[in-house]
Scaffold this active site. Structure first.
Site, PDB file in Angstrom:
ATOM      1  CB  SER A 185      38.680 -24.787 -10.131  1.00 46.27           C
ATOM      2  OG  SER A 185      39.280 -25.974 -10.055  1.00 46.27           O
TER       3      SER A 185
ATOM      4  CE1 TYR B  64      35.061 -26.742  -6.461  1.00 41.22           C
ATOM      5  CE2 TYR B  64      36.657 -27.542  -8.194  1.00 41.22           C
ATOM      6  CZ  TYR B  64      36.202 -26.623  -6.969  1.00 41.22           C
ATOM      7  OH  TYR B  64      37.062 -25.862  -6.542  1.00 41.22           O
TER       8      TYR B  64
END
Length: 350
Positions: free
Chosen positions: A142, A167
């Site tokens: 990501s 995350y």
């Protein structure tokens, strides 16, 4: 090829599975169908791929009615025994790992979900890939790993040691874990740092879905950081094309090159990391204006401060994937928003 794709009831996984199926590959998809967001949307994606969602049972094969080469299982990544059994039975050539607990803000309130899915789940994938001699593991990272990076553009050669959400920390950990397995077991692995993916069948917790729904319903939208944000919005078709190309080019490692110019995105091991982004950041307020023009209505804006875990800007340097694979994401955001809004209105009957 015989391919395992994790997260095929998810946004990106659904589109990637379709691409590989259409190209004539044998595809097995798995997803745990968790309720982080609407399970009905996940079922809708599965149904669009010919999966009978009324027949879903845990760890039970469901054959697509429209794609003979596609089989789906409800399966949790944390279930190592079931995962091993699937690898043993199917003898996959390639694994494309897209399943994860998504969402930056959700990680603030539900941290354990990220450790179970993104850490333990990825470890189980790595172990199975090692055990069953997978030819190439491609996994989703990501843009959030860039964290506190303040460079004009985010390069895979930049240090990424300061994440600002759990995350992001789990995604960076996945990259480090992948390198360990690549180095120790010569497992070819490629990580892909996605930048703000959007398009038809997109997640309802993403800005484009939230904004479109609110504007259509004449409800206010929350505009964080008072609209002073930049995002490298990347259309789903560009992400899919990048994954398809990467899957066909497993890294081999280059000990001489790495020794001369150490870089965190490649190694003497068969390990590689790429950015996949549109390389043209869009101001949040301009993005909202494009949605307004497409929908034909003005948004009621509720300006808010920057949220914990959010970053001000994402901007992908995609030079390596252009030079090495001859590919550059380039779908204009106006086209992508139009395609999304058309799907959204049809699916939700709005």
């Amino acid at each position: 090829m015989n391919i395992l794709i994790t997260g095929t009831a998810g946004f990106i996984g659904f589109h990637v599975a379709n691409a590989f199926i259409q190209a004539g590959n044998t595809v097995t998809g798995i997803d745990n169908l968790n309720d982080y967001y609407s399970v009905a949307l996940k079922h809708g994606r599965l149904q669009a791929a010919g999966i009978d969602t009324a027949s879903l049972l845990y760890n039970t094969a469901i054959q697509s009615s429209t794609h003979p080469g596609y089989t789906f299982y409800v399966l949790a990544l944390e279930d190592y025994q079931a995962l091993q059994q699937l690898f043993s039975e199917k003898q996959f050539d390639i694994v494309i790992h897209l399943a994860a607990q998504a969402g930056v803000r959700y990680s603030v309130t539900h941290p354990h979900a990220y450790i179970h899915s993104n850490m333990l789940g990825f470890l189980n994938i790595l172990e199975c890939c090692k055990q069953f001699n997978i030819k190439h593991l491609v996994y989703a990272s990501s843009s959030s790993v860039y964290g506190m990076n303040t460079e004009e553009t985010f390069s895979t050669g930049d240090p990424v040691d300061h994440p600002i959400s759990l995350y992001a920390a789990t995604k960076r950990s996945n990259e480090l874990m992948a390198h360990v397995y690549s180095n120790m077991y010569r497992l070819p692995v490629t990580g892909l740092r996605f930048f703000t993916v959007y398009g038809p069948w997109g997640r309802p917790d993403m800005a484009l879905s939230l904004f479109t729904k609110a504007i259509l319903e004449d409800k206010p939208i929350d505009v964080y950081n008072n609209g002073n944000m930049l995002r490298d919005f990347t259309y789903i078709d560009d992400i899919v094309e990048g994954i398809v190309r990467v899957a066909q080019h497993p890294p081999t490692g280059d000990a001489d090159l790495f020794a001369k110019a150490p870089d965190p995105s490649f190694s003497s091991a068969p390990f590689k990391i790429y950015n996949i982004g549109n390389n043209q950041p869009v101001k949040l307020m301009d993005f909202i204006e494009i949605i307004e023009q497409t929908v034909g209505k003005k948004a009621i804006k509720n300006f808010m401060p920057l949220q914990p875990g959010d970053v001000y800007k994402t901007y992908a340097d995609v030079t390596p994937i252009i030079e090495e694979l001859g590919y550059k994401p380039d779908t204009p955001v106006e086209y992508g928003v139009r395609e999304f809004v058309q799907w959204f209105r049809e699916f939700y009957k709005m």
